[in-house]
Each structure stands twice: as structure tokens, then as C-alpha cells.
Write an enzyme that holds these catalytic residues in place. Sequence first.
Site, PDB file in Angstrom:
ATOM      1  N   HIS A 164       0.833  -1.219   0.000  1.00  0.00           N
ATOM      2  CA  HIS A 164       0.000   0.000   0.000  1.00  0.00           C
ATOM      3  C   HIS A 164       0.861   1.260   0.000  1.00  0.00           C
ATOM      4  CE1 HIS A 164      -3.240  -2.773   1.342  1.00  0.00           C
ATOM      5  NE2 HIS A 164      -2.240  -3.287   2.066  1.00  0.00           N
ATOM      6  N   GLU A 195       9.107   8.172 -16.764  1.00  0.00           N
ATOM      7  CA  GLU A 195       7.674   8.504 -16.929  1.00  0.00           C
ATOM      8  C   GLU A 195       7.141   7.968 -18.247  1.00  0.00           C
ATOM      9  OE1 GLU A 195       6.675  12.785 -15.452  1.00  0.00           O
ATOM     10  OE2 GLU A 195       8.798  12.729 -15.966  1.00  0.00           O
ATOM     11  N   LYS A 215      14.924  22.052 -11.847  1.00  0.00           N
ATOM     12  CA  LYS A 215      14.309  20.741 -12.046  1.00  0.00           C
ATOM     13  C   LYS A 215      15.184  19.737 -12.785  1.00  0.00           C
ATOM     14  CE  LYS A 215      10.535  19.530 -11.335  1.00  0.00           C
ATOM     15  NZ  LYS A 215       9.269  19.923 -11.947  1.00  0.00           N
ATOM     16  N   SER A 270      13.589  21.470 -16.930  1.00  0.00           N
ATOM     17  CA  SER A 270      12.323  22.168 -17.148  1.00  0.00           C
ATOM     18  C   SER A 270      12.622  23.466 -17.893  1.00  0.00           C
ATOM     19  CB  SER A 270      11.668  22.465 -15.806  1.00  0.00           C
ATOM     20  OG  SER A 270      10.801  23.581 -15.918  1.00  0.00           O
TER      21      SER A 270
END
Length: 462
Positions: free
Chosen positions: A155, A289, A282, A276
Site C-alpha cells: 500500500h 515517466e 528541475k 524544465s
Amino acid sequence: MKLWSGRFSGATHPALDAINKSIAFDIRLWPYDIRTNRAHAKMLRSVGLLSADELRLLESALDSVEKEFSDGSFEVHESDEDIHMAVERRVTELVGDPGRKLHTARSRNDQVATDVRLFTMDAIGAIREQIRGLVAELIQAAERSIDVVLPAYTHLQPGQPVLLAHHLLAYVEMMRRDDQRLDDAAKRAAVSPLGSGACVGTSLPVDRQMTADLLGFSSISRNSLDGVSDRDFVLETLSALSIVAMHLSRLGEELVVWSSKEFGFCRLGDSVSTGSSMMPQKKNPDGAELIRGKAGRVFASLSGLLTTMKGLPLAYNKDMQEDKEPLFDAVDTVSLSLEMARVTIETLEVDRNRMAAAVSPEVFATDLAELLVLEGLPLRSAHEAVGQLVRLAESLAKTISDLTADEVATAASEGDEPIDIAFVQKLGIEHAIRSKSIVGGTATSEVQTAIDEAKIWSGNAQ
Ligand code: ARG
């Protein structure tokens, strides 16, 4: 002029041409179409449907066409509906009349099924190679991190300590099943439909076994209607690829989570991260992803083709031309994702201290309960007693390892024996890992055995 124009008068509507044409994507099948044509021509000669001279001419024309495709000089004509027509048209241009015999005892229906099967068999072989490549990286990463401990999560809440190597090897297990599934799909792809003709075979004396052998198929299809209209092998491949993509998406997700500032379990290499355009600080895990994101289109290929095939009457229907783009796209997408995953693991920097720091003493609670069980306490009583200890620790803003003997003694319910502090003192990473020596557990010895075994099946053992 179209190769089938005999019974038609007038031109086809441009809308039909546009919807009907598959050459833009099935041109990719050219190596398989050349192979299929070569085998078919040889067979036609052996059963007496071609003369030796005709075969020689056809073979040299097929050699030329192959060369044109490989050096990029092949010219697709407006009239070339698909790769099969393009090859036949060009062969006939090159050698004249014998070219008009190439399609004897054959339909594009059994031809396309043959080509797609050959493509699928090759594609599966290449994907399985790549799976082994990723597995090799995972195994190396496991070997490098055999002493790195982190919490195992359920979880996404910390559960119990685990070796990072054990965690990585879980992905090796997934890849191993993927490899088996693909191998299985390849077996059912390796059936030659050639000779099924348009739907019921042919009255001409073809030798189906001969073409199957020449093309490397392991058997021939038993029913001509099924031979031309079966796309199960594509669906099975897409299904196996979907599961690969799903596994990779889980790996991608873990890498996204682990490389976050909050987790800080790993750093992704600069070569697999991006910046970014607005936020100078960033470093984004785009590779991971996209491994996660690409799974969507692979699943779409599977559900798209299932939908296309659903409800089709026997035998071949033009709908089935829609099998190729999803197959090609899924193969390309999974191939790219596997490579992205491989380089991501190759360049992964693990932060063992951050991982160790996440192993808070609460994750020893299960070990404590199991120690009590070994002392003869029923599991439910042990679970209850340890639960109370955790609650007490929480109320004192401590961890269970920081409780004093007196505090531990107060944690029992009315009438129950308090937990002996000696058991609490036994707890720790060392005990947690060592005690999981059951088969498939996270004890170092077990994990080492799993590494050795994984190296053998994946062909990575020296
Ligand atoms: N391009 C077609 C396909 O991919 C080849 C088979 C066409 N057969 C036919 N009878 N029109 O399915």
C-alpha cells in the site's frame, strides 16, 4: 492498372483508394514478402508449375527487388495497394511473363498471413533478446546492491525490511514470465498458412510442407479458412507485449517515486533525465515517466485489434488489414521502452543511506510478533501484543526500539504476559534479513541463489 482489374470498369474512387491502401505501413513487410515469394516460386517449380528457366528469372528478379528495397531505390507506384502487389508488379516489370505466374496457387490472403507470421516470429526473437539485456542490467544492479536494505512496501506504506537486490529480482521474475509468454506466442505464430489460398486452398498441386520448411515454420495450418483468417498469434503477441509494457510501467513508476526529493532513494543519470523550460532547478525523470506512459498505447493496440477481430465472419475480411499497425506500433514501443529501462538501470545511482534511513524501527514489528510465535504464543495474541507496543511507542513519540524495559512491560493487556525486552533487543536489519531464509525470501543467501539462478536462465552466467 490494378492487378485485380479484370472484372472492373472505370476507376476506383479516391476515398476507396485512401482507405484501402496499406502500402504506407505494410511496406515494412518487404523482407518477409521477398522470402515468401522465393519459397513459393521454388515450390511452384518443384511441383511443375514453373519451368527451371522461369524460376531462375523470378529468383533473379526477386534478388533485384530485394536490393532496391535495401538501398532505398524501390519506387512505390500509385497502383501499389500493398506490399504484395508492389513486389509482384515490380517482378513482372523486370522479367515479363514469368512474373505473371508468381501468384499461381496463392492469394494475398494466405500471403499476408504468412508475411505477418514471419514478421511476428522475428519481432518476438528481438524483443526476447532485449528482455535478456534488461535482465542482465537488473542482475548486475542486484549484485552491486546485495547489502543495501530498504523497506518493502505494501500500500506504499513501509512494511518490512528487504534487500534492494531482492526487490530488483522481482522484476527479473516478471521478465522471465514475459519471456516465456513470448516464446509461447512465437510457437503459435510458427504455423504456415501458405497454401490456404483465398479461403479453401487450391486445386493446384502445391507442396505446403515444402514452403513451410523453406520459411522456417514448424508446422502447417490444418484448416484453410482458419489459415487465412486466424490472427490469434498477433493478439497473443500483443497480449504478451501488453504485459511486458505493464511490468515496465511499474518499474518506471518506482523509479519516478524513488528519484523524487521526498523519497531520495536513487538518482537517475543525467543522460536519462531532462530539465524544465521554466524551473531551472528541475531534473525530471522523463525517461521513466514515458516507460510508464507508453504502456497505454500498447494496451490500446491489443484492445483495438480485439475489437477489429470481434464478430468477423469467416474467412478473410479486409478489416484484418488493420492488424499491422497495432502490431508494429506495439513491437516498436515495447522495444523502445525496454531499451529506455535498460539504460536507466545501467545509470542508476542508489542512495543506500536514504534507503537505510527509511527503515524505521516500526518495520520490525512483524519480526517481533514472529519471535513471540516461536516462543509458543498464538499468532493473534502476538499480533495484538506487538500492536499495543507500537501504540504505546507512538503515544510516547518513540519508536518500539527506544522503549525502556519498564515501558515494554506496561504494554500488555490485562492478564497477558508482557513482551520480554530481550525480544525487542533482538530486532534490527541484520535479524530481519537473516531470518527470511525460506525459499524466495530476502535472506542474503537466498537472494544470492536467486541471482545465480537468474544468470543461468537469462544466459548471463560466465
Ligand atoms: N493488404 C491486405 C492485408 O493486409 C492483403 C490481403 C488482401 N486480400 C484481399 N483479398 N484484398 O490484409
